[in-house]
Design an enzyme around this catalytic site. Structure first.
Site, PDB file in Angstrom:
ATOM      1  N   HIS A 198       0.836  -1.199   0.000  1.00  0.00           N
ATOM      2  CA  HIS A 198       0.000   0.000   0.000  1.00  0.00           C
ATOM      3  C   HIS A 198       0.874   1.254   0.000  1.00  0.00           C
ATOM      4  CE1 HIS A 198      -3.871   1.953   1.860  1.00  0.00           C
ATOM      5  NE2 HIS A 198      -3.846   2.046   0.531  1.00  0.00           N
ATOM      6  N   HIS A 258      -8.477   7.039  -0.306  1.00  0.00           N
ATOM      7  CA  HIS A 258      -7.052   6.689  -0.358  1.00  0.00           C
ATOM      8  C   HIS A 258      -6.262   8.002  -0.296  1.00  0.00           C
ATOM      9  CE1 HIS A 258      -3.377   4.563  -1.499  1.00  0.00           C
ATOM     10  NE2 HIS A 258      -3.142   5.595  -2.324  1.00  0.00           N
ATOM     11  N   HIS A 279     -14.196   4.554   0.413  1.00  0.00           N
ATOM     12  CA  HIS A 279     -13.166   4.995   1.367  1.00  0.00           C
ATOM     13  C   HIS A 279     -12.354   6.096   0.690  1.00  0.00           C
ATOM     14  CE1 HIS A 279     -10.804   2.263  -1.182  1.00  0.00           C
ATOM     15  NE2 HIS A 279      -9.702   2.890  -0.728  1.00  0.00           N
TER      16      HIS A 279
END
Length: 255
Positions: A148, A229, A227
């Site tokens: 990530h 990022h 969501h």
């Protein structure tokens, strides 16, 4: 015995002659300024009064007038002094008041500049009241790089996404795997990215302030659900990412 009338230098002057002499003396005094205009009509007309008494009376009158003139001059001088002192005091009070007003105005201006500076340099969460659900460098097949490159903040679809600090929009729109995204060049030279938005509300070249809306959260691009990022970078290029949580904490944000 027959008496003869006295003649020559032993002859006594008549009353008329004495009055004429007194009048001449008074006229002489008036001519020299001793009596002048100060003599009252009664004094000037009374030629029966001895000349010496008239001159003394006129001298006393002149002295009394001079005293009154001196007193008046002194009073006027005192009034002028007091007026000048009052004017000086008023001018000094005005100067102090203006100086104080200037100090207050400058203090307010400094406070306003300081408040603006703090506002421009302040940082906050990209989604108010949110928290990190997926950490930085978390591994997995979901990411093409194998880990990530940012963090995910919890954000229901349609939540307001804001600039974490002041900066300029350098990218706004579709960003491939990031879906609809916004990239900011921050005022400190770093970059921040906001991905998977459902909509974008800014354009390239626009300056934004801390807390200004950039768009709404969503699940566009490579996403498994709504969501936000969020990435922090040293440049606008992919691969220059740095730890977003450490970045925000360095700016005073409680993450």
């Amino acid at each position: 015995m027959a008496f003869t009338r006295a003649t020559g230098k032993h002859r006594a002057p008549s009353r008329l002659t004495r009055k004429s002499a007194q009048a001449a003396s008074v006229a002489a005094l008036a001519t020299t300024g001793v009596i002048g205009s100060l003599a009252s009509p009664a004094l000037a007309a009374d030629t029966d009064r001895p000349v010496g008494d008239a001159g003394l009376t006129q001298a006393v009158a002149a002295d009394s007038l001079a005293d009154r003139i001196d007193a008046q001059a002194a009073a006027q001088e005192q009034e002028a002094f007091e007026a000048a002192a009052k004017a000086k005091a008023e001018a000094e009070a005005k100067r102090k008041a203006e100086a104080r007003a200037k100090e207050i105005r400058e203090a307010k201006e400094r406070a306003a500049r300081e408040a603006e500076r703090k506002r421009l340099n302040s940082y906050r969460l990209p989604v108010v009241g949110s928290f990190v659900t997926t950490g930085y460098k978390t591994g997995g097949s979901l990411w093409s790089s194998g880990s990530h490159s940012g963090v995910d903040f919890r954000a229901a679809s349609g939540s307001t996404v804001v600039a974490v600090g002041a900066g300029t929009v350098v990218e706004a729109g579709w960003g491939g795997a990031y879906g609809n995204n916004v990239v900011l060049k921050m005022n400190d030279g770093t970059y921040t990215q906001y991905g998977h938005l459902s909509s974008v509300s800014v354009s390239v070249g626009q300056s934004v302030m801390p807390g200004e809306q950039l768009g709404l959260s969503g699940s566009s691009g490579n996403s498994t659900g709504p969501h936000l990022h969020f990435e922090a970078r040293t440049s606008a290029e992919y691969g220059s990412d740095i730890d977003p949580v450490a970045y925000l904490r360095s700016k005073g944000v409680n993450v």
